[in-house]
Design an enzyme around this catalytic site. Structure first.
Site, mmCIF file in Angstrom:
data_model
loop_
_atom_site.group_PDB
_atom_site.id
_atom_site.type_symbol
_atom_site.label_atom_id
_atom_site.label_comp_id
_atom_site.label_asym_id
_atom_site.label_seq_id
_atom_site.Cartn_x
_atom_site.Cartn_y
_atom_site.Cartn_z
ATOM 1 N N LEU A 210 -4.584 -7.166 -6.963
ATOM 2 C CA LEU A 210 -4.226 -8.327 -7.782
ATOM 3 C C LEU A 210 -5.373 -9.131 -8.394
ATOM 4 O O LEU A 210 -5.138 -10.011 -9.205
ATOM 5 C CB LEU A 210 -3.332 -9.276 -6.967
ATOM 6 N N ASP B 181 -4.701 -5.741 -17.596
ATOM 7 C CA ASP B 181 -3.687 -4.857 -18.187
ATOM 8 C C ASP B 181 -3.940 -4.469 -19.637
ATOM 9 O O ASP B 181 -3.010 -4.226 -20.389
ATOM 10 C CB ASP B 181 -2.285 -5.516 -18.087
ATOM 11 N N ASN C 180 -5.545 1.855 -13.129
ATOM 12 C CA ASN C 180 -4.605 0.887 -12.548
ATOM 13 C C ASN C 180 -3.171 1.331 -12.818
ATOM 14 O O ASN C 180 -2.905 2.018 -13.802
ATOM 15 C CB ASN C 180 -4.824 -0.487 -13.193
ATOM 16 N N LEU D 158 -8.696 -9.766 -10.822
ATOM 17 C CA LEU D 158 -9.326 -9.218 -12.016
ATOM 18 C C LEU D 158 -10.624 -8.525 -11.604
ATOM 19 O O LEU D 158 -11.414 -9.079 -10.843
ATOM 20 C CB LEU D 158 -9.624 -10.363 -12.994
ATOM 21 N N GLY E 186 0.788 -1.238 0.000
ATOM 22 C CA GLY E 186 0.000 0.000 0.000
ATOM 23 C C GLY E 186 0.814 1.280 0.000
ATOM 24 O O GLY E 186 0.305 2.342 0.373
ATOM 25 N N SER E 187 2.062 1.204 -0.451
ATOM 26 C CA SER E 187 2.862 2.447 -0.436
ATOM 27 C C SER E 187 2.305 3.463 -1.430
ATOM 28 O O SER E 187 2.309 4.663 -1.159
ATOM 29 C CB SER E 187 4.343 2.154 -0.703
ATOM 30 N N ASN E 188 1.803 2.987 -2.561
ATOM 31 C CA ASN E 188 1.191 3.935 -3.501
ATOM 32 C C ASN E 188 -0.091 4.535 -2.919
ATOM 33 O O ASN E 188 -0.343 5.732 -3.067
ATOM 34 C CB ASN E 188 0.880 3.238 -4.834
ATOM 35 N N HIS F 112 0.673 -0.341 -13.400
ATOM 36 C CA HIS F 112 1.367 -1.613 -13.665
ATOM 37 C C HIS F 112 2.872 -1.333 -13.711
ATOM 38 O O HIS F 112 3.296 -0.370 -14.355
ATOM 39 C CB HIS F 112 0.884 -2.197 -14.994
#
Ligand code: GRF
Length: 188
Positions: free
Chosen positions: A85, A145, A102, A87, A13-15, A104
């Site tokens: 993670l 993605d 999202n 879908l 969860g750093s972002n 990536h």
């Protein structure tokens, strides 16, 4: 009227934390909720420390539409996936058309798709002797993605770099760009 965002995370969860910091003084964007599918995730402690309400959910709740109901009850306008993670099911994509973003940790379409996440991505980059890698921020559709790319940034990969080195370079770029790209996507 300010826009409410919900952040989905499965890991550290750093972002998610960076995004909260970035919008902490914003009058236009409000981080309303964290959602997490993994009882072991570091994002749980961060939610507590940052004082952001956290919703834990399982696969059944995700697929059945219960999670959409929670998002609607909380008047969420945009959904951010920050190291999430699973879908995203059709019911959520349809409830938030072009409003799910999202991040990536590679230069899509390279090194994307099912199973390509976290350290698997960086290992593949090193294994493939890539000379650069990067980050991709994109809209989310029903395939892993594959949604429209809204931002990419790259960094050099040196022949001596380990997957951990590559991961670190990527994280610096993620923390720098993700909040700004979210802001631009939401406010135009
Ligand atoms: C990031 O590298 C992101 O690109 C990927 O998962 C990682 C999440 O890191 N999808 P964190 O949980 O935000 O620290």
């Amino acid at each position: 009227m300010s826009k409410n965002i919900a952040i989905f995370a499965s890991g550290s969860g750093s972002n998610a934390e960076r995004i909260v910091e970035y919008f902490s003084d914003s009058k236009e964007i409000n981080v309303k909720l964290f959602l997490c599918n993994n009882p072991e995730a570091g994002v749980i402690q961060r939610a507590e420390r940052l004082n952001i309400p956290l919703v834990m959910f399982n696969r059944q709740q995700f697929k059945s539409g219960e999670v959409v109901d929670i998002l609607k009850e909380n008047h969420i306008d945009w959904v951010i996936l920050a190291g999430f993670l699973w879908l995203v099911p059709k019911n959520i994509v349809e409830a938030f058309p072009n409003k799910i973003i999202n991040i990536h940790p590679a230069l899509l379409p390279k090194f994307g798709g099912k199973g390509m996440y976290g350290h698997f991505v960086h290992e593949a980059v090193v294994e493939n002797k890539e000379t650069e890698s990067g980050i991709t921020i994109h809209l989310v559709n029903e395939h892993y993605d594959e949604g429209a790319i809204i931002f990419q940034a790259s960094y050099p990969v040196l022949p001596t770099d380990t997957p951990e080195d590559v991961a670190k370079k990527g994280q610096v770029l993620e923390h720098k760009h993700f909040p700004e790209v979210i802001e631009k996507a939401i406010l135009g």
